[in-house]
Design an enzyme around this catalytic site. Structure first.
Site, PDB file in Angstrom:
ATOM      1  N   ASP A 241       0.800  -1.229   0.000  1.00  0.00           N
ATOM      2  CA  ASP A 241       0.000   0.000   0.000  1.00  0.00           C
ATOM      3  C   ASP A 241       0.832   1.277   0.000  1.00  0.00           C
ATOM      4  O   ASP A 241       0.407   2.310   0.523  1.00  0.00           O
ATOM      5  CB  ASP A 241      -0.971   0.014   1.197  1.00  0.00           C
ATOM      6  CG  ASP A 241      -2.065  -1.021   1.071  1.00  0.00           C
ATOM      7  OD1 ASP A 241      -2.454  -1.336  -0.071  1.00  0.00           O
ATOM      8  OD2 ASP A 241      -2.525  -1.532   2.112  1.00  0.00           O
ATOM      9  N   GLN A 242       2.019   1.214  -0.595  1.00  0.00           N
ATOM     10  CA  GLN A 242       2.886   2.388  -0.650  1.00  0.00           C
ATOM     11  C   GLN A 242       3.207   2.812  -2.080  1.00  0.00           C
ATOM     12  O   GLN A 242       4.050   3.670  -2.298  1.00  0.00           O
ATOM     13  CB  GLN A 242       4.204   2.106   0.097  1.00  0.00           C
ATOM     14  CG  GLN A 242       4.031   1.818   1.578  1.00  0.00           C
ATOM     15  CD  GLN A 242       3.435   2.986   2.339  1.00  0.00           C
ATOM     16  OE1 GLN A 242       3.859   4.121   2.190  1.00  0.00           O
ATOM     17  NE2 GLN A 242       2.428   2.698   3.156  1.00  0.00           N
TER      18      GLN A 242
END
Length: 297
Positions: A241-242
């Protein structure tokens, strides 16, 4: 290289359009060089969007669409000539897409159907200009819903013991696609899998991350008394999720709204944010720059 006189000889051919995306160090003469090159082929520029990160010496981005009769027949020549002249001289990172060729998209999903069905509905109505080839799920629940849209459904169970084999099967099923969309696929893809699809996987998640990680984030958000909920669509990288963010949206909420209503609002935001992100990607409107994106929307 065809001259402008070649344009008249191509008038009987189909008028094709293409999209050119460019990233390079900002410098004088880029627009002129690109425009002159396209003009020499007898093409007509339809749209041109550009952005620079600084007045001088920044990073430069361009999205350009042009029309040219018979483009499909000379595409290879056009690309090779552009690479050895304009792109090489300005040290560009670039790609050219023939708009007549639709982006092939594969979707991964688990049990939540809101994002998936929204994409399939938009695709069926011609609002999502791509070719959805198949849907892969680690659960069989959504088979009938997917097949009702005339889309192939594959069930690939995933457990802690077969994860590597399952990912290999998914990779094989998705071969030939240009983009994978995680429409609430509740499995973490391995770094090895992600590396095989660089900036070709889009994920959607609630914007509570990383504040509310784990089970039932909307319950956690309710207990915390949040005033905003939202969703984020981003490219998937090895770091969970980056990846570079493509689109986000939020909705203001109050103490009067319970967990069920927060969840309903959040899922509505998720499906809209994901649809916009996928649409911009297939329309070649997104340029990745490090861990950011430039979106010509």
């Amino acid at each position: 290289m065809p001259s402008t006189s070649a344009k008249s000889s191509q008038t009987t051919a189909a008028i094709d359009t293409a999209t050119l995306l460019i990233k390079c160090r900002d410098q004088a003469g880029i627009v002129q060089a690109v425009s002159e090159f396209i003009h020499r082929y007898g093409a007509n520029i339809i749209t041109l969007d550009q952005y620079s990160t600084a007045h001088e010496g920044g990073q430069y981005f361009m999205r350009l669409e042009f029309a040219l009769a018979g483009l499909g027949e000379i595409m290879d020549n056009f690309e090779a000539s552009f690479a050895h002249t304009v792109a090489k001289r300005h040290n560009m990172t670039w790609r050219l897409h023939n708009n007549a060729i639709k982006t092939k998209v594969g979707i991964l999903v688990s049990k939540f159907d809101h994002a998936l069905l929204d994409l399939l509905w938009r695709h069926q109505r011609g609002l999502l200009d791509c070719d959805i080839t198949c849907v892969v799920s680690n659960h069989p629940d959504l088979r009938q819903a997917v097949e009702n849209f005339g889309i192939t459904f594959h069930h690939v169970p995933v457990t802690k013991d077969n994860k590597a084999d399952a990912e290999e099967q998914i990779h094989t099923l998705m071969a030939g696609n240009d983009l994978l969309v995680l429409a609430r696929y509740m499995q973490i893809l391995s770094s090895d899998f992600v590396k095989r699809w660089p900036m070709q996987v889009i994920n959607i998640h609630h914007s509570f991350l990383p504040a509310f990680v784990g089970a039932d984030p909307y319950r956690q958000a309710y207990d915390k008394g949040v005033k905003l909920i939202g969703a984020t669509a981003h490219y998937v990288t090895a770091e969970l999720d980056q990846g570079p963010i493509i689109e986000q949206d939020v909705h203001r909420v109050t103490h009067r709204q319970g967990v069920a209503e927060l969840r309903a609002i959040g899922r509505d935001i998720e499906r809209n944010v994901l649809a916009r992100a996928v649409n911009w990607h297939v329309q070649n409107r997104v340029i990745v720059a490090g861990n950011k994106t430039v979106v010509f929307n």
